[in-house]
Design an enzyme around this catalytic site. Sequence first.
Site, PDB file in Angstrom:
ATOM      1  N   ASN A 208       0.852  -1.191   0.000  1.00 13.73           N
ATOM      2  CA  ASN A 208       0.000   0.000   0.000  1.00 13.73           C
ATOM      3  C   ASN A 208       0.890   1.244   0.000  1.00 13.73           C
ATOM      4  O   ASN A 208       2.112   1.132  -0.026  1.00 13.73           O
ATOM      5  CB  ASN A 208      -0.951  -0.026   1.203  1.00 13.73           C
ATOM      6  N   ASP A 278      -4.243  -6.434   4.967  1.00 13.36           N
ATOM      7  CA  ASP A 278      -5.219  -7.314   5.608  1.00 13.36           C
ATOM      8  C   ASP A 278      -5.086  -8.755   5.115  1.00 13.36           C
ATOM      9  O   ASP A 278      -5.367  -9.691   5.845  1.00 13.36           O
ATOM     10  CB  ASP A 278      -6.636  -6.799   5.341  1.00 13.36           C
ATOM     11  N   ASP A 304      -3.702 -10.064  13.013  1.00  7.56           N
ATOM     12  CA  ASP A 304      -3.831  -8.675  13.447  1.00  7.56           C
ATOM     13  C   ASP A 304      -2.785  -8.448  14.539  1.00  7.56           C
ATOM     14  O   ASP A 304      -2.912  -8.968  15.651  1.00  7.56           O
ATOM     15  CB  ASP A 304      -5.242  -8.382  13.962  1.00  7.56           C
ATOM     16  N   PHE A 324      -3.780   2.798  15.378  1.00 10.06           N
ATOM     17  CA  PHE A 324      -4.223   3.835  14.439  1.00 10.06           C
ATOM     18  C   PHE A 324      -5.497   3.372  13.755  1.00 10.06           C
ATOM     19  O   PHE A 324      -5.750   2.173  13.653  1.00 10.06           O
ATOM     20  CB  PHE A 324      -3.140   4.102  13.388  1.00 10.06           C
ATOM     21  N   LYS A 338     -12.676  -0.117  17.186  1.00 10.25           N
ATOM     22  CA  LYS A 338     -11.346  -0.720  17.026  1.00 10.25           C
ATOM     23  C   LYS A 338     -10.584  -0.731  18.347  1.00 10.25           C
ATOM     24  O   LYS A 338      -9.865  -1.668  18.656  1.00 10.25           O
ATOM     25  CB  LYS A 338     -10.541   0.111  16.017  1.00 10.25           C
TER      26      LYS A 338
HETATM   27  O1  C5P Z   1      -8.286  -2.560  11.078  1.00  8.72           O
HETATM   28  P1  C5P Z   1      -7.368  -1.515  10.640  1.00  8.72           P
HETATM   29  O2  C5P Z   1      -6.327  -1.994   9.656  1.00  8.72           O
HETATM   30  O3  C5P Z   1      -7.993  -0.227  10.221  1.00  8.72           O
HETATM   31  O4  C5P Z   1      -6.585  -1.137  11.987  1.00  8.72           O
HETATM   32  C1  C5P Z   1      -5.555  -0.237  12.012  1.00  8.72           C
HETATM   33  C2  C5P Z   1      -4.695  -0.476  13.215  1.00  8.72           C
HETATM   34  O5  C5P Z   1      -4.451  -1.857  13.425  1.00  8.72           O
HETATM   35  C3  C5P Z   1      -3.314   0.125  13.038  1.00  8.72           C
HETATM   36  O6  C5P Z   1      -2.835   0.483  14.310  1.00  8.72           O
HETATM   37  C4  C5P Z   1      -2.523  -1.014  12.434  1.00  8.72           C
HETATM   38  O7  C5P Z   1      -1.136  -0.880  12.653  1.00  8.72           O
HETATM   39  C5  C5P Z   1      -3.096  -2.206  13.174  1.00  8.72           C
HETATM   40  N1  C5P Z   1      -3.119  -3.462  12.414  1.00  8.72           N
HETATM   41  C6  C5P Z   1      -2.290  -4.496  12.792  1.00  8.72           C
HETATM   42  N2  C5P Z   1      -2.337  -5.677  12.113  1.00  8.72           N
HETATM   43  C7  C5P Z   1      -3.208  -5.861  11.103  1.00  8.72           C
HETATM   44  C8  C5P Z   1      -4.059  -4.810  10.713  1.00  8.72           C
HETATM   45  C9  C5P Z   1      -3.981  -3.618  11.388  1.00  8.72           C
HETATM   46  O8  C5P Z   1      -1.497  -4.324  13.713  1.00  8.72           O
HETATM   47  N3  C5P Z   1      -3.242  -7.015  10.474  1.00  8.72           N
END
Ligand code: C5P
Length: 398
Positions: A208, A278, A304, A324, A338
């Site tokens: 990204n 993701d 995650d 974030f 979140k």
């Molecule tokens: O769900 P989303 O991607 O919007 O969440 C963002 C937050 O979750 C950020 O702090 C990002 O670094 C963390 N994140 C993570 N691992 C993932 C997806 C998001 O640590 N697989």
Amino acid sequence: MLEGKRILLVITGSIAAYKSLELIRLLTKAGASVEAALTPGGAQFATPLSVETLTGKKAHTELWDDDAFEMNHIELSRRADLIAVVPATADFIAKMTRGEGDDLASTLLLAKNKPVLLAPSMNVEMWENPAFQRNLAQAEADGATVVPPQSDELACGEVGMGKMAEPADILDAIAQHFAHANTLDGKHAIVTSGGTVERIDSVRYISNFSSGKQGNAIALALARSGAQVTLVHSVNSETAPAHPNLRPIKVESADEMLRATRDALPADIFVACAAVCDFKVANRSDRKIKKNEGLALEFEENPDIVQSIGTLPEPERPAVVVGFAAETENLVENAQAKRTTKGCDLIVANSVRDGAVFGQAENTATFVTANETRPLDTMSKAQLGREIATWIHAYLQD
Ligand code: C5P
């Protein structure tokens, strides 16, 4: 605002030295006490007599003078809280990075045991010279804080970068330093940063537009606050900032990022700033897929990272976990959700509508915690990094 702070001002040989006199006045007015050392060049531009009149203290110029028994080159930094080199010439910064000591000012920097702030001042060609830029980068890597010069008409008549920052801006930088210095001493922080890279085959990947700028800024702010920082950042993010307290670890995929984060535990602070993909490619190939084979990708979900750290049982869970949320709509509601599912104490929510944030120097964020939703002004990513470090310090105090 600087009551009781002791500043050791080092004045080196640039025309901007006349502004050091104004800085002494501002520092004294803010409650600081100032003692000064001048290089021979500095003493040409700002007379020791003027400096003594404004500081009320002897202006030090000689390595070995009447007070030689006091060993000025050692004692001066011992009785200061911060060494501010204003103005800092290209030559002086070069000497500093090489560890040379052939006069009082350079030797006291060699023998220093206090943080250093530099306000460079020079001609534009000197500023842009790669040799100088290497030295400046080295000085920062050695822990110095740089108050950048401005781009303007210079004393030499040429136009460009090199005009020393104004005394009021240097005063601000000094105040910033004291607002943060030592607040996180003894803490270990892990920061994830940048966009993860998920391989399709041996040459292609999915990622990204995250630049890693915000994560770098947070890591640097935490390091400057005294924390030992492990920056787990993706291979395609911008170069990690250099600071003696900061250890960067490069990773590629989300899986690697999670592993590196877990390996870096225990930590007191975890800031998940990475834009983690993701999904990863389930049927990735270890060789280059030929065009005529076609491409039918299958995906599986990535772990995650922040959730797996934020929901760890005590005492493995870091005392403070920051996540974030980059959202295009329902910013606060989504951030709040979140925060609870991912086990975060603070969510820094920012709107990424119309491509805002990614790769930009500025950010507009809202702090979302269990008790409050606090929108912040638009600010530089460096400033937001400092705000997050301040929030973390306050949270750990409670
Ligand atoms: O769900 P989303 O991607 O919007 O969440 C963002 C937050 O979750 C950020 O702090 C990002 O670094 C963390 N994140 C993570 N691992 C993932 C997806 C998001 O640590 N697989």
